[in-house]
Write a protein that holds these residues in place. Structure first.
Motif, mmCIF file in Angstrom:
data_model
loop_
_atom_site.group_PDB
_atom_site.id
_atom_site.type_symbol
_atom_site.label_atom_id
_atom_site.label_comp_id
_atom_site.label_asym_id
_atom_site.label_seq_id
_atom_site.Cartn_x
_atom_site.Cartn_y
_atom_site.Cartn_z
ATOM 1 N N GLU A 76 36.491 36.789 32.425
ATOM 2 C CA GLU A 76 37.648 35.890 32.494
ATOM 3 C C GLU A 76 38.418 36.075 33.794
ATOM 4 O O GLU A 76 38.785 35.103 34.466
ATOM 5 N N ILE A 77 38.655 37.333 34.173
ATOM 6 C CA ILE A 77 39.375 37.599 35.424
ATOM 7 C C ILE A 77 38.487 37.255 36.626
ATOM 8 O O ILE A 77 38.960 36.705 37.631
ATOM 9 N N GLU A 78 37.207 37.582 36.532
ATOM 10 C CA GLU A 78 36.278 37.285 37.627
ATOM 11 C C GLU A 78 36.225 35.792 37.911
ATOM 12 O O GLU A 78 36.275 35.363 39.076
ATOM 13 N N ASN A 79 36.133 34.990 36.863
ATOM 14 C CA ASN A 79 36.063 33.539 37.044
ATOM 15 C C ASN A 79 37.355 32.991 37.633
ATOM 16 O O ASN A 79 37.329 32.071 38.463
ATOM 17 N N ASP A 87 45.868 37.987 48.387
ATOM 18 C CA ASP A 87 47.267 38.385 48.202
ATOM 19 C C ASP A 87 47.932 37.554 47.100
ATOM 20 O O ASP A 87 48.751 38.068 46.332
ATOM 21 N N ALA A 88 47.579 36.274 47.032
ATOM 22 C CA ALA A 88 48.238 35.350 46.101
ATOM 23 C C ALA A 88 47.609 35.350 44.713
ATOM 24 O O ALA A 88 48.169 34.756 43.783
ATOM 25 N N PHE A 89 46.470 36.013 44.542
ATOM 26 C CA PHE A 89 45.774 35.974 43.257
ATOM 27 C C PHE A 89 46.652 36.531 42.144
ATOM 28 O O PHE A 89 47.292 37.568 42.285
ATOM 29 N N ASN A 90 46.657 35.821 41.013
ATOM 30 C CA ASN A 90 47.423 36.271 39.861
ATOM 31 C C ASN A 90 46.718 35.804 38.602
ATOM 32 O O ASN A 90 46.422 34.621 38.449
ATOM 33 N N PHE A 91 46.432 36.739 37.726
ATOM 34 C CA PHE A 91 45.827 36.411 36.436
ATOM 35 C C PHE A 91 46.674 37.021 35.340
ATOM 36 O O PHE A 91 46.645 38.235 35.114
ATOM 37 N N PRO A 127 31.717 38.456 42.656
ATOM 38 C CA PRO A 127 32.699 39.511 42.379
ATOM 39 C C PRO A 127 32.578 40.059 40.964
ATOM 40 O O PRO A 127 32.302 39.324 40.012
ATOM 41 N N LEU A 128 32.779 41.370 40.846
ATOM 42 C CA LEU A 128 32.838 42.039 39.550
ATOM 43 C C LEU A 128 34.194 42.730 39.429
ATOM 44 O O LEU A 128 34.708 43.267 40.422
ATOM 45 N N ILE A 129 34.756 42.721 38.240
ATOM 46 C CA ILE A 129 36.015 43.420 38.008
ATOM 47 C C ILE A 129 35.792 44.425 36.882
ATOM 48 O O ILE A 129 35.483 44.044 35.753
ATOM 49 N N ILE A 130 35.931 45.712 37.229
ATOM 50 C CA ILE A 130 35.629 46.792 36.293
ATOM 51 C C ILE A 130 36.900 47.579 35.993
ATOM 52 O O ILE A 130 37.620 47.979 36.920
ATOM 53 N N LYS A 131 37.159 47.795 34.723
ATOM 54 C CA LYS A 131 38.344 48.553 34.326
ATOM 55 C C LYS A 131 38.116 50.046 34.518
ATOM 56 O O LYS A 131 37.032 50.563 34.258
ATOM 57 N N GLY A 132 39.156 50.730 34.980
ATOM 58 C CA GLY A 132 39.108 52.171 35.089
ATOM 59 C C GLY A 132 39.324 52.830 33.737
ATOM 60 O O GLY A 132 39.497 52.167 32.711
#
Length: 289
Positions: free
Chosen positions: A154-157, A223-227, A172-177
């Protein structure tokens, strides 16, 4: 089936190829730093040091801080080096070097990166500490592995759509710590956010010397990305690779960065060495709490 010599490479003394470590040389609590000179800046606070080694940019000190056994390992720069370090650390605890078989009982390491980076947001000033809740992988190294189940579609898209991401680049991949380590290391001294990990320092992070960029507006879009209130707080070259490989291997991993530059305001820390030293002491004390 045993792992072939060409895949698991050992030195004549039985240590793993790049890190020059044997299984008994490391703790289950590991601090990663990029700069090999920063290893001593961490281990000088140890009460005792039991082991030291170095091969190329990979330096390790293992010792005790307030009765807690900790290893500090330098990774060098970039996701390609993280690929070496994380795979070899995992092999040290989860592969029997004598039989070359994966162990029946696997060990989960606690891996904490102490790094430096530049803030992308004006409200995260120089000399602040940032905990990376997620790593945004922009470099593509992780796509060499089966990454099913470690991303956040969802965040990647949303990122792909908001930045009009070029299809010629790695997805892009978004991985939680690690939530466990996040709770352990957070305080009123820390900011939180999503850390972008680039595959290079210049063009991949939007810097221009002589070469033009594929997308000269990408930094502004990042910089402007917001989810749903999640922003990209800082840019560096290791976090997403650490998070991704750790997630795949079953390790806990978190990244803390000392902010030494703010690219939004164009400012740089007046004393970056002091800020880094304060983050080191903060991290060590949090580990043993």
């Amino acid at each position: 089936m045993s792992i072939k010599e060409s895949e698991l490479i050992l030195n004549p003394n039985g240590s793993i190829y790049h890190l020059n470590l044997r299984p008994e040389n490391i703790s289950n609590s590991i601090i990663l730093v990029g700069d090999q000179d920063r290893v001593e800046k961490v281990s000088r606070y140890f009460d005792s040091i039991e082991f030291k080694t170095q091969k190329r940019e990979f330096k390790t000190h293992t010792g005790y801080y307030k009765d807690k056994r900790i290893s500090v390992v330098s990774t060098g720069i970039g996701p390609d080096n993280i690929d070496i370090v994380l795979n070899e650390l995992d092999a040290l605890v989860n592969i029997d070097f004598k039989t070359r078989h994966i162990k029946d009982k696997l060990t989960s390491l606690n891996i904490i990166r102490i790094g430096t980076s530049g803030s992308l947001q004006k409200d995260i000033p120089v000399d602040a500490f940032v905990i990376s809740t997620h790593g945004l992988d922009l470099n593509g190294m992780l796509h060499a592995y089966n990454t099913n189940g470690i991303g956040n579609a969802e965040i990647e898209n949303a990122f792909i759509e908001q930045t009009n991401w070029c299809e010629d680049k790695a997805k892009p991949l978004i991985i939680k710590g690690s939530s466990l380590l996040e709770k352990k290391l957070e305080s009123d001294k820390t900011h939180k956010g999503l850390t972008a990990t680039a595959g290079g320092f210049y063009g991949p992070q939007g810097r221009v010397l002589r070469l033009g960029l594929q997308d000269s507006d990408l930094n502004a879009k990042i910089d402007a990305f917001n989810f749903n209130g999640t922003r990209i707080t800082n840019f560096e070259m290791e976090t997403s690779a650490i998070f991704g490989l750790s997630k795949l291997m079953g390790h806990e991993a978190l990244s803390l960065n000392a902010i030494i530059a703010n690219r939004a305001s164009g400012t740089f820390s007046k004393n970056p060495a002091k800020t880094i030293d304060e983050l080191i002491k903060y991290t060590l004390d949090k580990i043993v709490e």
